[in-house]
Motif scaffolding. Structure first.
Motif, short mmCIF file in Angstrom:
data_model
loop_
_atom_site.label_atom_id
_atom_site.label_comp_id
_atom_site.label_asym_id
_atom_site.label_seq_id
_atom_site.Cartn_x
_atom_site.Cartn_y
_atom_site.Cartn_z
N SER A 90 0.80 -1.22 0.00
CA SER A 90 0.00 0.00 0.00
C SER A 90 0.84 1.29 0.00
O SER A 90 0.44 2.27 -0.65
CB SER A 90 -1.00 -0.01 1.16
OG SER A 90 -0.37 -0.36 2.36
N GLU A 108 4.25 1.88 11.23
CA GLU A 108 4.48 0.43 11.27
C GLU A 108 5.13 0.09 12.62
O GLU A 108 5.96 0.84 13.11
CB GLU A 108 5.38 0.02 10.08
CG GLU A 108 5.85 -1.40 10.05
CD GLU A 108 4.74 -2.45 10.08
OE1 GLU A 108 3.84 -2.45 9.24
OE2 GLU A 108 4.79 -3.30 11.01
N ARG A 113 10.19 -4.10 9.18
CA ARG A 113 9.36 -3.47 8.15
C ARG A 113 9.60 -1.96 8.12
O ARG A 113 9.57 -1.34 7.06
CB ARG A 113 7.88 -3.80 8.40
CG ARG A 113 7.63 -5.27 8.19
CD ARG A 113 6.26 -5.72 8.60
NE ARG A 113 6.30 -7.17 8.80
CZ ARG A 113 5.28 -7.95 9.07
NH1 ARG A 113 4.07 -7.42 9.17
NH2 ARG A 113 5.43 -9.23 9.23
N ASP A 136 2.84 2.24 17.49
CA ASP A 136 1.48 1.71 17.43
C ASP A 136 0.60 2.64 16.60
O ASP A 136 0.61 3.87 16.78
CB ASP A 136 0.92 1.59 18.85
CG ASP A 136 -0.55 1.25 18.82
OD1 ASP A 136 -0.88 0.14 18.36
OD2 ASP A 136 -1.38 2.10 19.21
N ALA A 137 -0.19 2.04 15.71
CA ALA A 137 -1.00 2.83 14.76
C ALA A 137 -1.89 3.84 15.46
O ALA A 137 -1.93 5.02 15.08
CB ALA A 137 -1.85 1.88 13.92
N ASP A 161 -5.34 -0.90 7.70
CA ASP A 161 -5.29 -2.26 7.16
C ASP A 161 -4.56 -3.21 8.11
O ASP A 161 -3.48 -3.71 7.80
CB ASP A 161 -4.57 -2.19 5.79
CG ASP A 161 -4.50 -3.54 5.09
OD1 ASP A 161 -5.38 -4.39 5.34
OD2 ASP A 161 -3.56 -3.74 4.30
C1 LIG Z 1 -1.97 -6.42 6.74
S1 LIG Z 1 -0.39 -5.77 7.03
C2 LIG Z 1 -0.36 -4.29 6.10
C3 LIG Z 1 -0.28 -4.49 4.64
C4 LIG Z 1 -0.17 -3.22 3.85
N1 LIG Z 1 -1.23 -2.27 4.22
C5 LIG Z 1 -0.28 -3.53 2.38
O1 LIG Z 1 -1.40 -3.62 1.86
O2 LIG Z 1 0.77 -3.63 1.73
C6 LIG Z 1 -0.46 -5.15 8.66
C7 LIG Z 1 0.82 -4.51 9.15
O3 LIG Z 1 0.53 -3.85 10.38
C8 LIG Z 1 1.62 -4.02 11.27
N2 LIG Z 1 1.04 -3.86 12.62
C9 LIG Z 1 0.38 -4.78 13.38
N3 LIG Z 1 -0.08 -4.21 14.50
C10 LIG Z 1 0.27 -2.91 14.46
C11 LIG Z 1 0.04 -1.79 15.31
N4 LIG Z 1 -0.65 -1.91 16.46
N5 LIG Z 1 0.52 -0.59 14.95
C12 LIG Z 1 1.21 -0.44 13.78
N6 LIG Z 1 1.47 -1.45 12.93
C13 LIG Z 1 0.98 -2.68 13.25
C14 LIG Z 1 2.17 -5.38 10.96
O4 LIG Z 1 3.54 -5.46 11.33
C15 LIG Z 1 1.95 -5.47 9.45
O5 LIG Z 1 3.10 -5.07 8.76
#
Ligand SMILES: C[S@@+](CC[C@H](N)C(=O)[O-])C[C@H]1O[C@@H](n2cnc3c(N)ncnc32)[C@H](O)[C@@H]1O
Length: 312
Positions: A90, A108, A113, A136-137, A161
């Motif tokens: 994305s 992220e 990553r 954290d998001a 996402d």
């Molecule tokens: C489904 S993937 C994202 C894919 C990306 N949006 C794409 O379409 O290319 C989810 C990502 O969120 C990260 N993640 C998980 N929990 C998170 C959080 N609380 N805050 C930030 N990032 C997080 C994971 O490490 C992972 O890389």
């Protein structure tokens, strides 16, 4: 509880999500380009950015993973082997649109990553304004919101996402209140929510707390379970249509918070299994027109005209 994949791949269904995202972002920035006289700046936030590029899994039908294997559908890239197929994640999809945003934020949590995202930002040099945030998001989104005293005149899209229920409802409400940001959100019904809604309804307290935070209300119970009287007392059973009811309820809540909500587009795996829904919500009807055209394709579920009444 979940077996996590770590082979550096995404399922082929990731393309459908990324194509829909790219199509909407192109629509959005093209519309705004024609209104540049009042717009002070455009912002794209990828709240769960991933690594930026991933290898596409080749999946023989007979060995397609079961639902629990989809929980971690994007993991960092491994070596570029010859003949492998890769897909831009994305962040790159958003960076490569015809009329780019003025500002990009990639959030992220995973350090590896994050490193890949920083390399990606370097690839674009001065051609894009990119900030990579490790954390954290939800916390980082609130920090971005707090970074400007006045967002008026700005416009933005936030892509949410996650793999699971990692975005609390309270954060979405804070975004909605700005009337500046739209969201495109992954509603992880098949990948996470249904896993927590066990048949007999005796959900562990920490799972119930996650569901409360995610939905912003304990009323998910009313949309997922009903009580019936038996010879031995009261019994709680899961409703056969709990998924549809929860989705319609969530769509209604997004509509109340943001003003407009698109139909929810179902993303399936290659065997037709339900993974998650993509939903747009935002404050402007023009955005809804674009989102409806894009997310209204294929399988979809709409917000009910009248709010569904929960069984008690
Ligand atoms: C489904 S993937 C994202 C894919 C990306 N949006 C794409 O379409 O290319 C989810 C990502 O969120 C990260 N993640 C998980 N929990 C998170 C959080 N609380 N805050 C930030 N990032 C997080 C994971 O490490 C992972 O890389």
């Amino acid at each position: 509880m979940t077996k996590r994949k770590s082979d550096g791949t995404v399922g082929p269904w990731a393309r459908e999500k990324l194509d829909a995202l790219g199509e909407y972002l192109n629509f959005y920035t093209t519309v705004l380009k024609n209104q540049a006289h009042w717009c002070r700046g455009t912002v794209f936030v990828d709240a769960f950015a991933g690594p930026g590029k991933s290898k596409v899994r080749a999946i023989p039908k007979s060995s397609e993973p079961k639902r629990e294997d989809f929980f971690d559908d994007v993991v960092p890239m491994t070596d570029d082997e010859e003949g492998d197929e890769f897909v831009n994640g994305s962040p790159r999809v958003a960076l490569d649109i015809k009329n780019p945003f003025n500002n990009y934020f990639f959030i992220e949590r995973d350090p590896q990553r994050v490193a890949e995202l920083r390399t990606l930002a370097g690839d674009y040099g001065d051609t894009r304004k990119i900030v990579v945030k490790e954390g954290d998001a939800s916390a980082e989104l609130l920090a971005i919101l707090g970074s400007k005293a006045n967002w008026s005149g700005y416009r933005g899209v936030i892509f949410v996402d996650p793999f699971g229920m990692h975005i609390p409802w309270s954060t979405l409400e804070a975004l909605a209140k700005t009337r500046v940001f739209e969201i495109i959100i992954n509603f992880p019904l098949g990948m996470a929510i249904q896993r927590f809604l066990i048949r007999h309804g005796e959900i562990p307290a920490n799972w119930a707390a996650t569901l409360d935070d995610f939905f912003g209300s304990p009323d998910w119970r009313l949309h997922a379970y009903e009580s019936s009287d038996t010879l031995f007392g009261s019994d709680t059973v899961k409703l056969a249509d709990s998924g549809k009811r929860l989705l319609e309820w969530y769509l209604g809540r997004l509509k109340d918070a943001f003003g407009h909500v698109s139909p929810a587009r179902l993303i399936r795996n290659t065997q037709g299994g339900h993974l998650y829904y993509l939903i747009w919500a935002g404050p402007h009807p023009k955005g809804l027109d674009g989102a409806r055209a894009i997310l209204g394709k294929g399988d979809e579920v709409r917000a009910p005209r009248k709010r569904p009444t929960a069984k008690r």
